[in-house]
Motif scaffolding. Structure first.
Motif, PDB file in Angstrom:
ATOM      1  N   LEU A  31       0.817  -1.218   0.000  1.00 36.69           N
ATOM      2  CA  LEU A  31       0.000   0.000   0.000  1.00 36.69           C
ATOM      3  C   LEU A  31       0.852   1.270   0.000  1.00 36.69           C
ATOM      4  CD1 LEU A  31      -2.816  -0.912   2.570  1.00 36.69           C
ATOM      5  CD2 LEU A  31      -2.903  -0.997   0.078  1.00 36.69           C
ATOM      6  N   ASP A  32       2.173   1.110   0.109  1.00 41.12           N
ATOM      7  CA  ASP A  32       3.087   2.249   0.217  1.00 41.12           C
ATOM      8  C   ASP A  32       2.712   3.101   1.423  1.00 41.12           C
ATOM      9  OD1 ASP A  32       5.237   3.832  -0.403  1.00 41.12           O
ATOM     10  OD2 ASP A  32       4.167   5.052  -1.888  1.00 41.12           O
ATOM     11  N   ARG A  33       2.517   2.414   2.543  1.00 37.60           N
ATOM     12  CA  ARG A  33       2.164   3.055   3.805  1.00 37.60           C
ATOM     13  C   ARG A  33       3.144   2.602   4.878  1.00 37.60           C
ATOM     14  NH1 ARG A  33      -2.047   6.962   4.539  1.00 37.60           N
ATOM     15  NH2 ARG A  33      -3.638   6.636   2.945  1.00 37.60           N
ATOM     16  N   PRO A  34       3.300   3.375   5.965  1.00 36.74           N
ATOM     17  CA  PRO A  34       4.133   2.916   7.068  1.00 36.74           C
ATOM     18  C   PRO A  34       3.519   1.675   7.727  1.00 36.74           C
ATOM     19  CG  PRO A  34       3.748   5.287   7.206  1.00 36.74           C
ATOM     20  CD  PRO A  34       2.825   4.766   6.163  1.00 36.74           C
ATOM     21  N   THR A  35       4.361   0.790   8.204  1.00 34.65           N
ATOM     22  CA  THR A  35       3.870  -0.407   8.869  1.00 34.65           C
ATOM     23  C   THR A  35       3.036  -0.048  10.091  1.00 34.65           C
ATOM     24  OG1 THR A  35       5.828  -1.634   8.140  1.00 34.65           O
ATOM     25  CG2 THR A  35       4.580  -2.571   9.965  1.00 34.65           C
ATOM     26  N   SER A  36       3.428   1.003  10.807  1.00 35.09           N
ATOM     27  CA  SER A  36       2.686   1.403  12.000  1.00 35.09           C
ATOM     28  C   SER A  36       1.259   1.822  11.662  1.00 35.09           C
ATOM     29  CB  SER A  36       3.406   2.554  12.711  1.00 35.09           C
ATOM     30  OG  SER A  36       3.543   3.665  11.850  1.00 35.09           O
ATOM     31  N   THR A  37       1.043   2.388  10.471  1.00 31.97           N
ATOM     32  CA  THR A  37      -0.313   2.764  10.064  1.00 31.97           C
ATOM     33  C   THR A  37      -1.194   1.528   9.948  1.00 31.97           C
ATOM     34  OG1 THR A  37       0.443   4.728   8.872  1.00 31.97           O
ATOM     35  CG2 THR A  37      -1.692   3.828   8.235  1.00 31.97           C
ATOM     36  N   ILE A  38      -0.637   0.459   9.388  1.00 30.55           N
ATOM     37  CA  ILE A  38      -1.400  -0.780   9.223  1.00 30.55           C
ATOM     38  C   ILE A  38      -1.675  -1.421  10.576  1.00 30.55           C
ATOM     39  CG2 ILE A  38      -1.481  -3.004   8.072  1.00 30.55           C
ATOM     40  CD1 ILE A  38      -1.434  -0.497   6.213  1.00 30.55           C
ATOM     41  N   SER A  39      -0.655  -1.484  11.424  1.00 32.50           N
ATOM     42  CA  SER A  39      -0.835  -2.133  12.728  1.00 32.50           C
ATOM     43  C   SER A  39      -1.854  -1.386  13.578  1.00 32.50           C
ATOM     44  CB  SER A  39       0.510  -2.235  13.460  1.00 32.50           C
ATOM     45  OG  SER A  39       1.072  -0.955  13.692  1.00 32.50           O
ATOM     46  N   ARG A  40      -1.814  -0.041  13.557  1.00 36.45           N
ATOM     47  CA  ARG A  40      -2.802   0.732  14.316  1.00 36.45           C
ATOM     48  C   ARG A  40      -4.202   0.527  13.759  1.00 36.45           C
ATOM     49  NH1 ARG A  40       1.142   5.096  14.493  1.00 36.45           N
ATOM     50  NH2 ARG A  40       0.118   6.050  12.683  1.00 36.45           N
ATOM     51  N   GLU A  41      -4.313   0.532  12.436  1.00 38.54           N
ATOM     52  CA  GLU A  41      -5.612   0.363  11.786  1.00 38.54           C
ATOM     53  C   GLU A  41      -6.242  -0.970  12.170  1.00 38.54           C
ATOM     54  OE1 GLU A  41      -8.908   0.455   9.121  1.00 38.54           O
ATOM     55  OE2 GLU A  41      -7.680   2.036   9.999  1.00 38.54           O
ATOM     56  N   VAL A  42      -5.461  -2.033  12.139  1.00 39.17           N
ATOM     57  CA  VAL A  42      -5.993  -3.356  12.450  1.00 39.17           C
ATOM     58  C   VAL A  42      -6.300  -3.478  13.937  1.00 39.17           C
ATOM     59  CG1 VAL A  42      -5.478  -5.828  12.444  1.00 39.17           C
ATOM     60  CG2 VAL A  42      -4.802  -4.412  10.493  1.00 39.17           C
ATOM     61  N   ALA A  43      -5.393  -2.968  14.782  1.00 38.37           N
ATOM     62  CA  ALA A  43      -5.560  -3.112  16.224  1.00 38.37           C
ATOM     63  C   ALA A  43      -6.815  -2.426  16.729  1.00 38.37           C
ATOM     64  CB  ALA A  43      -4.330  -2.555  16.942  1.00 38.37           C
ATOM     65  N   ARG A  44      -7.130  -1.270  16.152  1.00 34.76           N
ATOM     66  CA  ARG A  44      -8.271  -0.515  16.668  1.00 34.76           C
ATOM     67  C   ARG A  44      -9.575  -0.920  16.000  1.00 34.76           C
ATOM     68  NH1 ARG A  44      -7.448   5.528  15.976  1.00 34.76           N
ATOM     69  NH2 ARG A  44      -9.452   5.505  17.015  1.00 34.76           N
ATOM     70  N   ASN A  45      -9.531  -1.849  15.060  1.00 33.67           N
ATOM     71  CA  ASN A  45     -10.752  -2.246  14.346  1.00 33.67           C
ATOM     72  C   ASN A  45     -10.952  -3.756  14.319  1.00 33.67           C
ATOM     73  OD1 ASN A  45     -11.910   0.357  13.209  1.00 33.67           O
ATOM     74  ND2 ASN A  45      -9.798   0.494  12.450  1.00 33.67           N
ATOM     75  N   GLY A  46     -10.792  -4.387  15.470  1.00 32.28           N
ATOM     76  CA  GLY A  46     -11.132  -5.789  15.593  1.00 32.28           C
ATOM     77  C   GLY A  46      -9.983  -6.758  15.624  1.00 32.28           C
ATOM     78  N   GLY A  47      -8.751  -6.307  15.322  1.00 30.12           N
ATOM     79  CA  GLY A  47      -7.620  -7.212  15.329  1.00 30.12           C
ATOM     80  C   GLY A  47      -7.559  -8.049  14.057  1.00 30.12           C
ATOM     81  N   PRO A  48      -6.505  -8.839  13.892  1.00 33.85           N
ATOM     82  CA  PRO A  48      -6.321  -9.621  12.654  1.00 33.85           C
ATOM     83  C   PRO A  48      -7.482 -10.564  12.350  1.00 33.85           C
ATOM     84  CG  PRO A  48      -4.309  -9.609  13.971  1.00 33.85           C
ATOM     85  CD  PRO A  48      -5.380  -8.994  14.821  1.00 33.85           C
ATOM     86  N   GLY A  49      -8.103 -11.121  13.403  1.00 31.97           N
ATOM     87  CA  GLY A  49      -9.178 -12.071  13.170  1.00 31.97           C
ATOM     88  C   GLY A  49     -10.553 -11.448  13.033  1.00 31.97           C
ATOM     89  N   GLY A  50     -10.672 -10.177  13.389  1.00 32.48           N
ATOM     90  CA  GLY A  50     -11.999  -9.559  13.356  1.00 32.48           C
ATOM     91  C   GLY A  50     -12.078  -8.292  12.531  1.00 32.48           C
ATOM     92  N   TYR A  51     -11.060  -8.043  11.715  1.00 26.92           N
ATOM     93  CA  TYR A  51     -11.032  -6.809  10.926  1.00 26.92           C
ATOM     94  C   TYR A  51     -12.056  -6.865   9.793  1.00 26.92           C
ATOM     95  CZ  TYR A  51      -9.203  -2.892   8.217  1.00 26.92           C
ATOM     96  OH  TYR A  51      -9.071  -1.709   7.536  1.00 26.92           O
ATOM     97  N   ARG A  52     -12.906  -5.847   9.716  1.00 25.43           N
ATOM     98  CA  ARG A  52     -13.905  -5.718   8.660  1.00 25.43           C
ATOM     99  C   ARG A  52     -13.720  -4.355   7.995  1.00 25.43           C
ATOM    100  NH1 ARG A  52     -13.738 -10.066  10.072  1.00 25.43           N
ATOM    101  NH2 ARG A  52     -15.395 -11.509  10.730  1.00 25.43           N
ATOM    102  N   PRO A  53     -13.287  -4.314   6.726  1.00 24.86           N
ATOM    103  CA  PRO A  53     -12.936  -3.037   6.086  1.00 24.86           C
ATOM    104  C   PRO A  53     -14.090  -2.037   6.038  1.00 24.86           C
ATOM    105  CG  PRO A  53     -13.080  -4.814   4.472  1.00 24.86           C
ATOM    106  CD  PRO A  53     -13.115  -5.454   5.818  1.00 24.86           C
ATOM    107  N   GLN A  54     -15.316  -2.518   5.778  1.00 20.95           N
ATOM    108  CA  GLN A  54     -16.449  -1.599   5.694  1.00 20.95           C
ATOM    109  C   GLN A  54     -16.753  -0.983   7.058  1.00 20.95           C
ATOM    110  OE1 GLN A  54     -17.994  -0.546   2.973  1.00 20.95           O
ATOM    111  NE2 GLN A  54     -19.227   0.830   4.226  1.00 20.95           N
ATOM    112  N   ASP A  55     -16.722  -1.810   8.103  1.00 25.95           N
ATOM    113  CA  ASP A  55     -16.969  -1.301   9.459  1.00 25.95           C
ATOM    114  C   ASP A  55     -15.881  -0.328   9.878  1.00 25.95           C
ATOM    115  OD1 ASP A  55     -19.167  -2.925   9.491  1.00 25.95           O
ATOM    116  OD2 ASP A  55     -18.244  -4.496  10.731  1.00 25.95           O
ATOM    117  N   ALA A  56     -14.635  -0.670   9.555  1.00 28.64           N
ATOM    118  CA  ALA A  56     -13.516   0.203   9.927  1.00 28.64           C
ATOM    119  C   ALA A  56     -13.631   1.550   9.228  1.00 28.64           C
ATOM    120  CB  ALA A  56     -12.192  -0.467   9.568  1.00 28.64           C
ATOM    121  N   HIS A  57     -13.989   1.527   7.949  1.00 24.89           N
ATOM    122  CA  HIS A  57     -14.094   2.782   7.202  1.00 24.89           C
ATOM    123  C   HIS A  57     -15.253   3.625   7.730  1.00 24.89           C
ATOM    124  CE1 HIS A  57     -13.177   5.380   3.820  1.00 24.89           C
ATOM    125  NE2 HIS A  57     -14.467   5.457   3.565  1.00 24.89           N
ATOM    126  N   GLN A  58     -16.375   2.978   8.021  1.00 25.04           N
ATOM    127  CA  GLN A  58     -17.527   3.718   8.515  1.00 25.04           C
ATOM    128  C   GLN A  58     -17.240   4.347   9.873  1.00 25.04           C
ATOM    129  OE1 GLN A  58     -20.210   4.297   6.712  1.00 25.04           O
ATOM    130  NE2 GLN A  58     -21.017   5.619   8.315  1.00 25.04           N
TER     131      GLN A  58
END
Length: 224
Positions: A31-58
C-alpha cells in the motif's frame, strides 16, 4: 508515499492481506504506507481475526464527522483484548503501567497524536499522572512533543521515527554506563579483581551500544 487517512479501497486490501496471512510489513509495502499505520488500523478495528474493512471505514468517517477521538476500547471488545495484551507486555518489560497505558493509547490512535486533555479523558486518570507518563516517554524518545500555537497546548506524537530515536537514546545511555564502568576500573586498578571485572563490563556495554546504534542506522529505512 501517500499521506492522509486510509481509503476504503486500502482497507479492503488490508483485509485481503490479513486473509492471506501476510505480515503487516508486507501489507504496508503493497500500500506504500508505514507499517505502524497498518498495525494501528488493524488493532483498533477488531484485530487480525476480526477486521472488517467496511466497518472500519464507517467508524473512521463517523469519528471525522464528530471531530472527536474514538472512545477507549473496552477490555471485552475485540480490539480491547489486544490493547490489554500490549500493555501487559510493556509492563513486564519494566515500563510503569500508567506510562504503558499512555504509550499504547498513542500508538493505537488514528494519527498517533493526542493532547494531554485527550489522554486524561480517555484513560480516566489525573492530569498529573498523564504528565509524568508523557515526560518519561519524551525523555526516552518514544514520543515527541509538539506545540499547538493557535490553542496554546502541547500535542504528543508517536511517529514512525520515534522507534529509531528511542533506540539511539538507549544506545547513548548504554555507552555512558560503559564509560562509567571503564573509569571505575581504572580507579580500582586494572590489576585488581574489581578493576578487571569492571573493565570487562565496560568493554561489553560499549560493544553492545555500538552494535545497537549500527543496527538502528542500518534498519532505519524500514520505518520510512
Amino acid at each position: 508515499m501517500p499521506g492522509g487517512r486510509l481509503t476504503q479501497q486500502e482497507r479492503q486490501r488490508i483485509a485481503a492481506g490479513l486473509a492471506d496471512r501476510l505480515p503487516y510489513a508486507e501489507i504496508a509495502r503493497r500500500l506504500d504506507r508505514p507499517t505502524s499505520t497498518i498495525s494501528r488500523e488493524v488493532a483498533r478495528n477488531g484485530g487480525p481475526g476480526g477486521y472488517r474493512p467496511q466497518d472500519a471505514h464507517q467508524a473512521t468517517v463517523q469519528r471525522a464527522r464528530r471531530g472527536t477521538p474514538s472512545p477507549p476500547s473496552a477490555a471485552g471488545a475485540p480490539g480491547g483484548a489486544m490493547e490489554e495484551e500490549i500493555i501487559e507486555l510493556a509492563v513486564r518489560s519494566g515500563l510503569p503501567r500508567m506510562t504503558a497505558r499512555v504509550h499504547v493509547d498513542l500508538l493505537l490512535s488514528e494519527d498517533g497524536r493526542r493532547t494531554a486533555a485527550e489522554l486524561t479523558r480517555r484513560l480516566e486518570v489525573s492530569p498529573a499522572s498523564v504528565s509524568v507518563a508523557v515526560n518519561f516517554l519524551v525523555q526516552q524518545g518514544y514520543v515527541r512533543r509538539e506545540r499547538d500555537p493557535q490553542r496554546r497546548r502541547d500535542v504528543y506524537v508517536v511517529d514512525d521515527d520515534a522507534w529509531y530515536h528511542s533506540i539511539v537514546i538507549s544506545s547513548r545511555q548504554t555507552l555512558e554506563s560503559a564509560q562509567a564502568a571503564t573509569a571505575a576500573a581504572q580507579t580500582y586498578g586494572l590489576d585488581s579483581p574489581v578493576g578487571q571485572r569492571l573493565a570487562k563490563v565496560g568493554a561489553f556495554l560499549e560493544q553492545v551500544s555500538l552494535d545497537l546504534r549500527e543496527s538502528a542506522d542500518r534498519c532505519r529505512d524500514l520505518l520510512a
